[in-house]
Scaffold this active site. Structure first.
Site, PDB file in Angstrom:
ATOM      1  CG  ASN A  40      76.347  -8.364 120.750  1.00  0.00           C
ATOM      2  OD1 ASN A  40      76.193  -8.673 119.834  1.00  0.00           O
ATOM      3  ND2 ASN A  40      75.278  -7.828 121.406  1.00  0.00           N
ATOM      4  CD  GLU A 172      77.987   0.413 113.381  1.00  0.00           C
ATOM      5  OE1 GLU A 172      78.134  -0.713 113.608  1.00  0.00           O
ATOM      6  OE2 GLU A 172      77.009   1.173 113.157  1.00  0.00           O
ATOM      7  CB  SER A 176      76.159  -3.713 114.959  1.00  0.00           C
ATOM      8  OG  SER A 176      75.199  -2.807 114.279  1.00  0.00           O
ATOM      9  CG  ASP A 201      80.328   2.460 117.873  1.00  0.00           C
ATOM     10  OD1 ASP A 201      80.843   1.666 118.685  1.00  0.00           O
ATOM     11  OD2 ASP A 201      79.148   2.374 117.942  1.00  0.00           O
ATOM     12  CG  HIS A 204      79.844  -5.345 117.489  1.00  0.00           C
ATOM     13  ND1 HIS A 204      78.740  -6.247 118.140  1.00  0.00           N
ATOM     14  CD2 HIS A 204      78.804  -4.117 117.341  1.00  0.00           C
ATOM     15  CE1 HIS A 204      77.600  -5.816 117.952  1.00  0.00           C
ATOM     16  NE2 HIS A 204      77.647  -4.515 117.744  1.00  0.00           N
ATOM     17  CE  LYS A 235      77.213  -3.752 121.341  1.00  0.00           C
ATOM     18  NZ  LYS A 235      75.963  -4.108 121.786  1.00  0.00           N
TER      19      LYS A 235
HETATM   20  C1  LIG Z   1      77.804  -0.272 116.991  1.00  0.00           C
HETATM   21  C2  LIG Z   1      77.058   0.072 118.217  1.00  0.00           C
HETATM   22  N1  LIG Z   1      77.196   0.784 118.882  1.00  0.00           N
HETATM   23  C3  LIG Z   1      76.721   1.433 119.877  1.00  0.00           C
HETATM   24  C4  LIG Z   1      75.899   0.385 120.476  1.00  0.00           C
HETATM   25  C5  LIG Z   1      75.086   0.658 121.840  1.00  0.00           C
HETATM   26  O1  LIG Z   1      75.464  -0.227 122.987  1.00  0.00           O
HETATM   27  P1  LIG Z   1      75.088  -0.755 124.288  1.00  0.00           P
HETATM   28  O2  LIG Z   1      74.187  -1.907 123.498  1.00  0.00           O
HETATM   29  O3  LIG Z   1      75.923  -1.184 124.949  1.00  0.00           O
HETATM   30  O4  LIG Z   1      74.128   0.169 124.649  1.00  0.00           O
HETATM   31  C6  LIG Z   1      75.774  -0.913 120.081  1.00  0.00           C
HETATM   32  C7  LIG Z   1      74.501  -2.029 120.604  1.00  0.00           C
HETATM   33  O5  LIG Z   1      74.283  -2.936 119.898  1.00  0.00           O
HETATM   34  C8  LIG Z   1      76.111  -0.977 118.477  1.00  0.00           C
HETATM   35  O6  LIG Z   1      76.014  -2.166 117.714  1.00  0.00           O
END
Ligand SMILES: Cc1ncc(COP(=O)(O)O)c(C=O)c1O
Length: 382
Positions: A40, A172, A176, A201, A204, A235
């Site tokens: 990522n 989101e 993801s 969130d 990405h 990421k």
């Molecule tokens: C949408 C989303 N939120 C949070 C996270 C968690 O983040 P991290 O991988 O930096 O712990 C991810 C990880 O893939 C994610 O895809």
């Protein structure tokens, strides 16, 4: 007398066997192939010379560890500078960093809600959002992220049935695993009508869209309507860790009540420094150039391999776990790393290859990928 329940060992061995049978057993990959479409690092910042240099300096100045939680000895000037910069990027009063993206909603959601409240989540939300919601003890209701009619029904029935409870909607911006964009403006309208709060969130989307790469909310000019903006440092920001950005009163509350913030060793100063330097690049004209290169790479791929998605995450549907595994293994043999995403990460029967693009890919990398995909017995989107 012996118990009739299965022993620990039998139970675990049985679970391993079951996963092996349905092709969902995971193991750590060996040496990764040379071309990665599986990370990522969308702008390639984890290897940017200025980021590497800032990490070396941070280690020299602050050592390798934060040595304690933030409220004890673990807060360095770099942590504070990073939070200031994140808050200004996200146009909020304050920001708070966590030692992992995953741990961010696990700290934030339970600090905001309890058993009398409701968390409304996308059906396919990231596990950390589900886990944060479960940990809060709040009621969990789900909706399909592209179905705003369903969301409206869920919000209406929740507020009718539980008029005195708080409602937190969690979305989101760029998904993801599905790579699609949330219909954010409609979602905001609905959450306002319901008197709910929105946690967005942008894990990405941060860095890759919007002015100065500030994400989808900034692109749609609706940042001020979002109660809590969340992201990760692991990421596009080329480091590790997570953050939330919000008003003073929310961050002050989280700083006091988020258990994953309070009770763990802080993010290392080196990681904070990598994220800070990456963020400076993301917000600069160099960031704009990197985003353009990323878009060109995506366009080159979709010209060869048509896809309805426009972001850096693309999918190739394989349906069965075994088909995704075999496609991923064939690509690996050609030196290309593309992960097979299987249940339970995605629903049973919707296994896929997940491709993630970066500005760091060369035209040759994309061409190699497209040619390799065309040799596999899998359908393309068209
Ligand atoms: C949408 C989303 N939120 C949070 C996270 C968690 O983040 P991290 O991988 O930096 O712990 C991810 C990880 O893939 C994610 O895809």
């Amino acid at each position: 007398m012996h118990s009739t329940s299965p022993s620990f060992q039998d139970d675990i061995v049985h679970q391993n066997q079951r996963r092996t049978q349905n092709h969902s057993q995971r193991s750590l990959p060996s040496q990764p192939p040379s071309i990665s479409f599986s990370d990522n690092d969308y702008l390639g910042l984890s290897r940017h010379p200025s980021v590497l240099e800032s990490v070396t300096k941070a280690v020299q100045n602050f050592g390798t560890s934060a040595r304690a939680a933030r409220l004890l000895a673990g807060s360095s000037p770099i942590h504070r500078q990073l939070e200031k910069s994140l808050a200004s990027w996200k146009s909020t009063e304050q920001a708070l960093i966590f030692s992992a993206g995953y741990l961010t909603p696990l700290g934030v959601i339970p600090a905001l809600l309890g058993p009398q409240d409701t968390v409304v989540l996308e059906r396919n939300a990231h596990s950390c959002l589900f886990d944060g919601a479960k940990l809060s003890g709040a009621r969990i209701r789900v909706f399909h992220r592209q179905d705003t009619k369903e969301l409206q029904k869920v919000l209406t029935s929740t507020t009718q049935l539980h008029p005195s409870g708080k409602v937190l909607l969690v979305v989101e911006s760029l998904h993801s695993m599905d790579g699609d964009w949330a219909p954010l403006l409609e979602i905001i309208q609905l959450k306002n009508q319901a008197g709910a709060w929105l946690l967005l969130d942008e894990a990405h989307a941060n860095g890759i869209c919007g002015p100065a790469g500030a994400g989808l909310a900034a692109q749609l000019n609706c940042t001020h309507q979002i109660d809590i903006q969340m992201g990760t440092l692991g990421k596009t920001l080329g480091s590790s860790g997570g953050f939330v950005a919000a008003s003073d009163f929310i961050i002050n509350h989280l700083l006091n009540e988020s258990r994953t913030f309070l009770f763990g060793t802080a993010l290392s100063p080196a990681s904070a420094s990598a994220a800070l330097t990456s963020l400076e690049i993301v917000r600069s004209t160099e960031g704009d150039t990197l985003r353009q290169t990323l878009q060109q790479n995506i366009a080159q791929f979709t010209a060869a391999y048509p896809s309805p998605l426009s972001g850096p995450i693309h999918l190739i549907a394989c349906r069965a776990n075994s088909a995704a595994l075999s496609a991923s293994a064939s690509l690996r043999n050609l030196g290309i790393d593309v992960p097979a995403i299987r249940s339970p990460t995605v629903p049973e029967g919707s296994a896929r290859l997940r491709l993630s693009f970066s500005s760091r890919h060369t035209q040759n990398d994309i061409q190699t990928l497209a040619s390799a995909l065309s040799t596999l017995p899998i359908p393309s989107f068209s």
